[in-house]
Motif scaffolding. Structure first.
Motif, mmCIF file in Angstrom:
data_model
loop_
_atom_site.group_PDB
_atom_site.id
_atom_site.type_symbol
_atom_site.label_atom_id
_atom_site.label_comp_id
_atom_site.label_asym_id
_atom_site.label_seq_id
_atom_site.Cartn_x
_atom_site.Cartn_y
_atom_site.Cartn_z
ATOM 1 N N ARG A 528 -5.196 4.741 -5.271
ATOM 2 C CA ARG A 528 -5.006 3.140 -4.547
ATOM 3 C C ARG A 528 -4.557 3.531 -3.648
ATOM 4 O O ARG A 528 -5.111 2.538 -2.314
ATOM 5 N N THR A 529 -3.823 4.594 -3.215
ATOM 6 C CA THR A 529 -3.484 4.210 -1.514
ATOM 7 C C THR A 529 -4.283 4.716 -0.300
ATOM 8 O O THR A 529 -4.326 4.041 0.836
ATOM 9 N N PRO A 530 -5.215 5.108 -0.622
ATOM 10 C CA PRO A 530 -6.279 5.506 0.610
ATOM 11 C C PRO A 530 -6.396 3.474 0.671
ATOM 12 O O PRO A 530 -7.750 3.251 1.510
ATOM 13 N N GLN A 531 -7.464 3.277 -0.280
ATOM 14 C CA GLN A 531 -7.654 2.115 -0.236
ATOM 15 C C GLN A 531 -6.998 1.054 0.244
ATOM 16 O O GLN A 531 -7.280 0.075 1.153
ATOM 17 N N LEU A 532 -6.057 1.098 -0.213
ATOM 18 C CA LEU A 532 -4.282 0.467 0.630
ATOM 19 C C LEU A 532 -4.452 0.557 2.444
ATOM 20 O O LEU A 532 -4.199 -0.839 2.710
ATOM 21 N N GLN A 533 -4.425 1.147 2.719
ATOM 22 C CA GLN A 533 -4.680 2.397 4.023
ATOM 23 C C GLN A 533 -5.728 1.661 4.686
ATOM 24 O O GLN A 533 -5.375 1.771 6.080
ATOM 25 N N ALA A 534 -6.816 1.835 3.888
ATOM 26 C CA ALA A 534 -7.971 0.660 4.609
ATOM 27 C C ALA A 534 -7.581 -0.085 5.150
ATOM 28 O O ALA A 534 -8.563 -0.858 6.419
ATOM 29 N N LEU A 535 -7.380 -1.361 3.928
ATOM 30 C CA LEU A 535 -7.295 -2.482 3.990
ATOM 31 C C LEU A 535 -6.651 -2.775 4.914
ATOM 32 O O LEU A 535 -6.305 -3.627 5.775
ATOM 33 N N ARG A 536 -4.950 -2.349 5.716
ATOM 34 C CA ARG A 536 -4.002 -1.726 6.676
ATOM 35 C C ARG A 536 -4.913 -2.617 7.701
ATOM 36 O O ARG A 536 -4.547 -3.019 8.858
ATOM 37 N N LYS A 537 -5.592 -1.106 7.619
ATOM 38 C CA LYS A 537 -6.043 -0.650 9.254
ATOM 39 C C LYS A 537 -7.166 -1.515 9.714
ATOM 40 O O LYS A 537 -7.567 -1.794 10.722
ATOM 41 N N LEU A 538 -8.140 -2.262 8.860
ATOM 42 C CA LEU A 538 -8.509 -3.359 8.621
ATOM 43 C C LEU A 538 -8.730 -4.131 9.501
ATOM 44 O O LEU A 538 -8.623 -4.489 10.470
ATOM 45 N N ILE A 546 -2.176 -10.333 7.568
ATOM 46 C CA ILE A 546 -1.894 -10.615 6.255
ATOM 47 C C ILE A 546 -1.222 -10.259 6.050
ATOM 48 O O ILE A 546 -0.716 -8.756 6.630
ATOM 49 N N PHE A 547 -0.814 -9.807 4.670
ATOM 50 C CA PHE A 547 -0.392 -8.443 3.552
ATOM 51 C C PHE A 547 -1.034 -8.504 2.484
ATOM 52 O O PHE A 547 -1.819 -8.984 1.880
ATOM 53 N N PRO A 548 -1.696 -7.064 3.294
ATOM 54 C CA PRO A 548 -2.879 -6.048 2.057
ATOM 55 C C PRO A 548 -2.362 -5.963 0.257
ATOM 56 O O PRO A 548 -1.248 -5.769 0.175
ATOM 57 N N SER A 549 -3.082 -6.200 -0.170
ATOM 58 C CA SER A 549 -2.268 -5.657 -1.715
ATOM 59 C C SER A 549 -3.794 -4.913 -2.165
ATOM 60 O O SER A 549 -4.931 -5.556 -2.535
ATOM 61 N N VAL A 550 -3.878 -3.875 -2.916
ATOM 62 C CA VAL A 550 -5.437 -3.308 -3.890
ATOM 63 C C VAL A 550 -4.847 -3.056 -5.220
ATOM 64 O O VAL A 550 -3.348 -2.583 -5.617
#
Length: 752
Positions: A528-538, A546-550
């Motif tokens: 989950r961590t890299p997916q959340l980091q990718a969403l934060r970067k986007l 926004i407040f991202p969550s995966v």
């Protein structure tokens, strides 16, 4: 379609005055008071014409800023009794409201003897033989004022019509009388300050009470028929009229009178130079001006105390809530004001009996005290308007358009600066008293937590405020769009997030939830961590607030149930779930099931983008229409609030809001009344044909830029009907501008 009738609540008591009688007259007569007759010439002679212009400009600008702030707040809420106290307490809460309400009460109570003292001084200046009787004259005039107030506000208002006539004639007589002596030489001689005058601050303090009278009209809020109309109009018209008269007065006086006479006999030169030698008309005018001002404050101060009693904000203060008669006259509060005023009149009378010049009159000492209290009152009023505006509640939609938060900042800063310049230590004491009252009233209701470093302080305040938030009563006025976007692939479905940002306008909390379906339950945290980091970067690249969550789960249904239950930091939880319409027919039955769960089980609003396009992003432009297809009050309120928020975007401000509904004159009238009460401008389009949205909508909204449609069909559990709905939406709405299907839970109230 069903609608809820909106009717204005009947006022409890009150006189139902209009703008002229209830606001303009008391405000104007209070502004044109003691200072105009007794001290304007003294200040002018001391500081000179140039500096008098500056004093008038600064004092008038402070009052204008406060008047604009009052107008914005008063046109954004239903007004009760108590005037400025009511406004502040409803914006900044009971703690601030209580502290400034008491300050307002004291300032207005002090202004009563201040003006009575001016009337007495005018009498003994004309007849020096009466000076030994100065205390008795003070008390007699005070008794007359309180007798009128005791009889009722209607008596006082009627008396003010007579007073206004006398005052108007008096001003005419003392302005026209000396014009024969007007010369440019006098004007030039009075241009600069008198010898020995090194600071304007004491003279500003003497003059400032002249421009504090706008509060007299605001104080009558509980007795006005339409306060949201009368307060802005009456206040600003009265201020404009008074500033014009003061400007004329100082120019005439500077061009007609010698400096020495203006300083030593500021009032007597008006009587000696009156038109046709009728000096008694000036005496009548000063009596009318000072006593009408005292009368205005004597009407207002008890009503502030009564309003504090109604809110019952302090121990024992509830006893003042009771009024007398059908108009709810605040007799108990009047007695308290009388107890405050009487000893001051006696003290001022004794001091004035031994005073023969304007320089050492007790009026000067009292004017400084009155100025300080009003400056702090004005500062808090401007602070309240600033907080209301910068807080960005969607419900802050004042009818009064000529307001900006920067005006309130100027008003508050100027008031605080002026107060400390007038008397530093007295201002410190006043601030400590106001702060002490605030802390005490806050401590009675809420516990406080403090941090001692920047991050620690922020964390501590967040912790404290989150604990306090559930204790505060939930009101539709505080409703904000807190949106959870089910984004799927955020890169491919970026348009959905862009629209969510457009709808929230940074007034709510926006979270984007990416659900990743995976049958492999091993090492979910690590994956989950890299997916959340990718969403934060986007989000950072696209400047998404926004407040991202995966969430990684084996299947979508259970993931959604868990998200709806747990995705919150109580009491902040999403009140809108936003998603796109399924592209594949096999996803339609579970989609309807999810929608029903969101709305019926978890009581959330739902927004569905019905015709999402992979390459589409929200247009940013000037012009076009936002169309709302109104079916019910609950859905109509939510859609209209979201459309209003879209119009706040700087690139959408010129868009036109259109509301479509079946042609029904009564229904159109009701909706128009609702929109007027909500301070929202929109075109209402009544349709003569039956509203079948998927067939009629393309005919009328194909040229729109954004469309909102209520979606009552979400509740069907018939899979065949669900699939038919899917095909119809795909066929009829696919080529249209962006269409959002809306399901409301009724929380968003357009009339808040």
């Amino acid at each position: 379609m069903e609608e809820t009738k909106h009717t204005e609540p009947a006022a409890a008591g009150g006189y139902n005055f209009g703008t002229f009688a209830g606001v303009y007259t008391p405000a104007l007569l209070t502004i044109l008071g003691l200072v105009m007759f007794m001290r304007t010439n003294f200040v002018l002679g001391s500081v000179g014409l140039f500096h008098m212009f500056l004093i008038l400009l600064v004092g008038g600008s402070i009052t204008l800023a406060t008047g604009l702030s009052i107008s914005a707040i008063a046109t954004n809420t239903d007004m009760g009794g108590g005037g400025a106290y009511y406004l502040i307490s409803r914006v900044l809460g009971p703690s601030f409201g209580t502290s400034i309400g008491l300050t307002l009460f004291v300032s207005q109570s002090l202004a009563i003897p201040f003006n009575i003292l001016g009337a007495s001084e005018a009498i003994v200046s004309g007849w020096p033989v009466l000076r030994p009787w100065f205390p008795a004259i003070n008390l007699a005039l005070g008794a007359m004022i309180f007798l009128l107030v005791w009889k009722g506000a209607d008596w006082a208002i009627k008396a003010q019509y007579v007073i206004m006539t006398v005052l108007g004639l008096s001003i005419l007589f003392f302005l026209l009388g000396p014009l024969g002596n007007f010369s440019l030489e006098n004007l030039q001689a009075n241009w600069g300050a008198a010898e020995g005058v090194t600071s304007l601050i004491p003279y500003f303090a003497i003059f400032f009470p002249a421009v504090t009278g706008i509060m007299a009209g605001v104080n009558m809020s509980g007795d006005l028929r339409k306060p949201h109309i009368s307060i802005p109009r009456g206040t600003l018209y009265a201020l404009g009229t008074a500033m014009g008269l003061y400007l004329v007065q100082i120019i005439v006086s500077a061009g007609c009178f010698p400096r020495e006479e203006m300083i030593k006999t500021p009032y007597l030169i008006l009587t000696r130079n009156a038109l046709f030698g009728l000096g008694f008309m000036v005496l009548a005018g000063v009596q009318a001006a000072t006593l009408s001002t005292a009368l205005g404050w004597a009407l207002g101060a008890p009503r502030v105390l009564q309003s504090l009693g109604v809110d019952n904000v302090l121990p024992g203060i509830g006893m003042f809530r009771a009024g007398v008669g059908p108009q709810n006259e605040p007799r108990r509060a009047i007695v308290v004001v009388l107890i405050i005023v009487t000893p001051i009149l006696i003290w001022a009378g004794i001091s004035g009996r031994n005073s023969t010049g304007a320089e050492n009159s007790p009026i000067n000492a009292m004017s400084e005290l009155v100025s300080l209290f009003f400056l702090f009152t004005y500062a808090i009023i401007n602070l309240a308007a600033f907080v209301e505006s910068i807080g960005a509640n969607p419900s802050f939609r004042p009818r009064f358009r000529y307001f900006h938060w920067s005006v309130a900042v100027y008003g508050a800063a100027a008031c605080i600066l002026a107060s400390f310049l007038i008397d530093f230590w007295l201002s410190v004491v006043a601030l400590l008293v106001i702060s002490g009252l605030y802390v005490w009233t806050r401590f009675r209701n809420l516990s406080m937590t403090y941090g001692d470093a920047r991050r620690g302080f922020v964390y501590s305040r967040i912790h404290s405020l989150l604990l306090q938030l559930p204790l505060l009563p939930l009101h539709p006025k505080n409703w904000r769009p807190t949106i959870a976007v089910l984004s799927g692939d955020p890169v491919r479905r970026g348009a959905l997030i862009d629209y969510a940002i457009l709808f929230s306008q940074r007034r709510g909390i926006l979270s984007v939830i990416q659900i990743i379906i995976s049958g492999d339950t091993r090492h979910i945290g690590e994956r989950r961590t890299p997916q959340l980091q990718a969403l934060r970067k986007l989000a950072q690249e696209r400047d998404w607030p926004i407040f991202p969550s995966v969430v990684i789960a084996p299947e979508f249904d259970s993931a959604l149930r868990i998200i709806l239950q747990s995705h919150s930091l109580d009491p902040i939880r999403p009140n809108i779930v936003m998603m796109g319409w399924p592209a594949k027919a096999e996803r339609i039955p579970p989609f309807f099931s999810h929608l029903q769960m969101i709305v019926e089980d978890f009581r959330r609003n739902a927004l569905v983008l019905a015709n999402e396009r992979t390459t589409f992003t929200p247009q940013r432009y000037d012009g076009g229409t936002i169309d709302i297809w109104w079916q019910s009050s609950a859905g109509g309120s939510l859609m209209t609030i979201l459309a209003y928020l879209v119009q706040l975007d700087r690139n959408w401000r010129k868009s036109v809001l259109r509301i479509f509904l079946p042609m029904d004159k009564e229904k159109v009238r009701r909706i128009r009344k609702v929109l007027d009460a909500a301070r929202i401008e929109a075109e209402i389009v009544g349709l003569n044909e039956e509203v079948r949205l998927r067939t009629v909508l393309p005919k009328y909204s194909s040229g729109a830029e954004l469309i909102f449609i209520e979606f009552p069909d979400y509740s069907t559990r018939d899979e065949r009907r669900q699939l038919i709905t899917h095909e119809l939406i795909k066929r009829d709405l696919g080529h249209l501008p962006p269409c959002f299907l809306v399901v409301s839970n009724g929380e968003a109230d357009l009339l808040a």
